[in-house]
Design a protein around this motif. Structure first.
Motif, mmCIF file in Angstrom:
data_model
loop_
_atom_site.group_PDB
_atom_site.id
_atom_site.type_symbol
_atom_site.label_atom_id
_atom_site.label_comp_id
_atom_site.label_asym_id
_atom_site.label_seq_id
_atom_site.Cartn_x
_atom_site.Cartn_y
_atom_site.Cartn_z
ATOM 1 N N ASP A 121 3.503 6.027 -5.408
ATOM 2 C CA ASP A 121 3.504 5.854 -6.875
ATOM 3 C C ASP A 121 4.690 5.039 -7.371
ATOM 4 O OD1 ASP A 121 1.121 7.224 -7.682
ATOM 5 O OD2 ASP A 121 2.107 9.090 -7.120
ATOM 6 N N ARG A 151 -1.201 1.776 -8.887
ATOM 7 C CA ARG A 151 -2.279 1.694 -7.895
ATOM 8 C C ARG A 151 -3.266 0.619 -8.303
ATOM 9 N NH1 ARG A 151 -2.585 6.690 -4.469
ATOM 10 N NH2 ARG A 151 -0.680 7.797 -4.989
ATOM 11 N N ALA A 152 -3.799 -0.092 -7.308
ATOM 12 C CA ALA A 152 -4.732 -1.195 -7.604
ATOM 13 C C ALA A 152 -6.013 -0.653 -8.232
ATOM 14 C CB ALA A 152 -5.051 -1.943 -6.321
ATOM 15 N N ARG A 172 2.364 1.920 -3.276
ATOM 16 C CA ARG A 172 1.350 2.504 -4.184
ATOM 17 C C ARG A 172 1.142 3.976 -3.854
ATOM 18 N NH1 ARG A 172 -2.122 -2.736 -3.583
ATOM 19 N NH2 ARG A 172 -1.565 -3.830 -5.506
ATOM 20 N N GLU A 173 1.071 4.306 -2.547
ATOM 21 C CA GLU A 173 0.874 5.710 -2.155
ATOM 22 C C GLU A 173 2.015 6.591 -2.668
ATOM 23 O OE1 GLU A 173 0.256 6.093 2.095
ATOM 24 O OE2 GLU A 173 -1.331 4.569 2.049
ATOM 25 N N ASP A 187 0.842 -1.212 0.000
ATOM 26 C CA ASP A 187 0.000 0.000 0.000
ATOM 27 C C ASP A 187 0.871 1.254 0.000
ATOM 28 O OD1 ASP A 187 -2.348 -1.344 -0.056
ATOM 29 O OD2 ASP A 187 -2.779 -1.152 2.089
#
Ligand SMILES: [Fe+2]
Ligand SMILES: [Fe+2]
Length: 335
Positions: free
Chosen positions: A330, A334-335, A327-328, A324
């Motif tokens: 980048d 991102r899912a 992803r935050e 996560d």
């Protein structure tokens, strides 16, 4: 405290403690293939001459690698201010390099070489850490040396202030127990040593820059290629030595540490442009256009691609929270 504390203090020693390591079962000891077989012939400190600034007529930093230089507002600056902008970028790069080497990386590699970072590693790997220590000391020396030559020849001194990565690294450490500071520095060193080659290669390949600058950066890039190969392997040794809680802590820190290393100091760039006479509105326009979040994110993903692969290989992203956070930042889609 069990009496085996070395570089680290308090509970953080558990992460590096050979006694604790004995409690961890099952994990096979990773192998090691030394990237330093030709070090005595090829290390910059053994084979490269002192880099002497030959000319101050040529650009002192590649213009295409100074992000704001391509903006039309900056393009309207007088030639001597454009020249000052490129020179300050060289000072920024040299100051960043010297402080990274002697304030962070060399503390960590000395800990590996001396054994006070008690992650079990093959004896050859400990010895190679001493070679990295020597390389990094030389990188700091040649960076400070060239910076002094630039100041003496151009009259343009560095702007001063602490490199942004150090300010942010200190802020990150302040959010955690002081006993974890050594582990944070170790993780940051793994990050910086496996990202830095890409950054250096971009500068070393430039054909438009003063030759001694390109040569110095090339010297650094060649050495850092070996360091990259070393720390990719060191990560596996570290991971084998950490317990589940320590792995979770480290896994969740990696995305932010990548950001700490790569994020540009836009406030400092803005202050510099104000000093060249741009208005606050013009500076804001330049910064917003140049440091667009999407452009920055794709640069970070490309620069960190190999490191992200190494982290994935040891299982960092098996931790849902770490994924996560990546992803935050980048770093992964991102899912
Ligand atoms: Fe270096
Ligand atoms: Fe290095």
């Amino acid at each position: 405290m069990c009496g085996t504390v070395g570089l680290f203090t308090g509970c953080a020693a558990a992460a590096f403690c050979p006694v604790a390591a004995l409690r961890r079962d099952g994990a096979a000891t990773p192998g090691y293939r030394s990237p330093f077989a030709a070090w005595d012939r090829s290390a910059s400190v053994r084979s490269s001459p002192r880099r002497v600034l030959a000319s101050t007529e040529l650009d002192l930093f590649p213009e295409d690698l100074v992000p704001v230089a391509g903006h039309p507002v900056v393009g309207r600056l007088r030639p001597e201010l454009r020249r000052r902008l490129l020179t300050q970028q060289l000072h920024r790069y040299l100051g960043f390099t010297a402080k990274l080497e002697y304030l962070v990386v060399n503390h960590v590699v000395l800990g590996i070489a001396h054994g006070s970072i008690e992650v079990p590693v093959p004896d050859e790997m400990r010895f190679d850490a001493l070679r990295i220590y020597t390389d990094e000391a030389y990188h700091a020396l040649f960076s400070v040396d060239l910076g002094r030559q630039v100041t003496a020849r151009t009259g343009i001194a560095p702007r001063g202030g602490r490199p942004f990565f150090l300010v942010r690294l200190d802020a990150l450490k302040a959010r955690h127990d002081p006993s974890l500071a050594g582990l944070v520095d170790l993780l940051f060193t793994i990050v910086s040593e496996t990202l830095i080659s890409a950054t250096l290669t971009d500068v070393a390949r430039s054909t438009s820059v003063e030759p001694s600058v390109a040569a110095l950066v090339r010297d650094h890039a060649v050495d850092e290629g070996r360091h990259h190969a070393y720390f990719a392997q060191y990560l596996r040794h570290l991971w084998a030595a950490l317990d589940a809680g320590e792995r979770r802590f480290a896994a969740c820190l990696f995305p932010e540490l990548i950001d700490v290393f790569l994020r540009p100091d836009t406030a400092d760039v803005g202050d510099e442009l104000l000093g060249y006479g741009l208005s606050r509105d013009e500076v804001n326009e330049v910064l917003a256009d140049t440091f667009d979040e999407q452009v920055r994110a794709s640069y970070n993903r490309a620069t960190a691609a190999r490191l992200l692969g190494y982290l994935d290989d040891v299982g960092v992203f098996d931790d849902p929270r770490a994924l996560d956070l990546a992803r935050e930042h980048d770093l992964v889609p991102r899912a």
